[in-house]
Design a protein around this motif. Structure first.
Motif, PDB file in Angstrom:
ATOM      1  N   ALA A  56       0.833  -1.199   0.000  1.00  0.00           N
ATOM      2  CA  ALA A  56       0.000   0.000   0.000  1.00  0.00           C
ATOM      3  C   ALA A  56       0.868   1.249   0.000  1.00  0.00           C
ATOM      4  O   ALA A  56       2.046   1.203   0.358  1.00  0.00           O
ATOM      5  CB  ALA A  56      -0.914   0.000   1.228  1.00  0.00           C
ATOM      6  N   HIS A  57       0.257   2.343  -0.399  1.00  0.00           N
ATOM      7  CA  HIS A  57       0.872   3.666  -0.321  1.00  0.00           C
ATOM      8  C   HIS A  57       0.057   4.501   0.655  1.00  0.00           C
ATOM      9  O   HIS A  57      -1.183   4.439   0.645  1.00  0.00           O
ATOM     10  CB  HIS A  57       0.858   4.372  -1.678  1.00  0.00           C
ATOM     11  CG  HIS A  57       1.725   3.731  -2.694  1.00  0.00           C
ATOM     12  ND1 HIS A  57       3.096   3.797  -2.659  1.00  0.00           N
ATOM     13  CD2 HIS A  57       1.414   3.015  -3.796  1.00  0.00           C
ATOM     14  CE1 HIS A  57       3.590   3.150  -3.698  1.00  0.00           C
ATOM     15  NE2 HIS A  57       2.591   2.648  -4.394  1.00  0.00           N
ATOM     16  N   VAL A  58       0.733   5.288   1.473  1.00  0.00           N
ATOM     17  CA  VAL A  58       0.045   6.213   2.373  1.00  0.00           C
ATOM     18  C   VAL A  58      -0.466   7.384   1.541  1.00  0.00           C
ATOM     19  O   VAL A  58       0.284   7.971   0.754  1.00  0.00           O
ATOM     20  CB  VAL A  58       0.989   6.716   3.483  1.00  0.00           C
ATOM     21  CG1 VAL A  58       0.292   7.763   4.345  1.00  0.00           C
ATOM     22  CG2 VAL A  58       1.471   5.553   4.338  1.00  0.00           C
ATOM     23  N   VAL A  59      -1.750   7.707   1.705  1.00  0.00           N
ATOM     24  CA  VAL A  59      -2.352   8.813   0.966  1.00  0.00           C
ATOM     25  C   VAL A  59      -2.915   9.891   1.888  1.00  0.00           C
ATOM     26  O   VAL A  59      -3.417  10.908   1.415  1.00  0.00           O
ATOM     27  CB  VAL A  59      -3.448   8.315  -0.009  1.00  0.00           C
ATOM     28  CG1 VAL A  59      -2.848   7.428  -1.086  1.00  0.00           C
ATOM     29  CG2 VAL A  59      -4.566   7.594   0.724  1.00  0.00           C
ATOM     30  N   GLY A  60      -2.814   9.688   3.199  1.00  0.00           N
ATOM     31  CA  GLY A  60      -3.327  10.692   4.129  1.00  0.00           C
ATOM     32  C   GLY A  60      -3.333  10.183   5.554  1.00  0.00           C
ATOM     33  O   GLY A  60      -2.814   9.109   5.856  1.00  0.00           O
ATOM     34  N   GLY A  61      -3.941  10.967   6.417  1.00  0.00           N
ATOM     35  CA  GLY A  61      -4.025  10.616   7.828  1.00  0.00           C
ATOM     36  C   GLY A  61      -2.796  11.042   8.591  1.00  0.00           C
ATOM     37  O   GLY A  61      -1.869  11.639   8.039  1.00  0.00           O
TER      38      GLY A  61
END
Length: 106
Positions: A56-61
């Motif tokens: 997965a790639h981090v896209v926010g939070g």
């Protein structure tokens, strides 16, 4: 719910991060990796988990542990992992993820 949707949900619950699933690291079922849940001094449940590990790639939070899910959340450089007491079944998952290549089935 799809496996990908469950991965997104679990990551958010445990780390505070929003992710986009981009691939499959593998499916892991290690017979000697048994988890025993206690209720007081009595065994409440015994599990031998089967895990689906995803890329997965981090896209926010924002990184924040959910107390019921994780005590601490942090990024650790791959070369520093040897300094942590990681169960061999979990270390296999990490190593497969770091190696890339075809998904692990085992």
């Amino acid at each position: 719910m799809t496996v990908a949707a469950a991965g997104v949900r679990e990551c958010k619950e445990e780390t505070g991060l929003d992710i986009e699933i981009v691939g499959l690291v593998g499916v892991f079922s290690t017979p000697d990796h048994v988890i025993v849940y206690m209720k007081g001094s009595e065994v409440d449940e015994v599990r031998q988990p089967i895990n689906v590990c995803l890329w997965a790639h981090v896209v926010g939070g924002e990184i924040r542990p959910e107390p019921a899910e994780a005590q601490e959340v942090r990024w650790v450089a791959a070369e520093k992992l040897a300094g942590y007491g990681i169960h061999p079944a979990i270390r296999l998952r990490i190593d497969c993820g770091l190696a890339g290549g075809s998904p692990h089935i085992g």
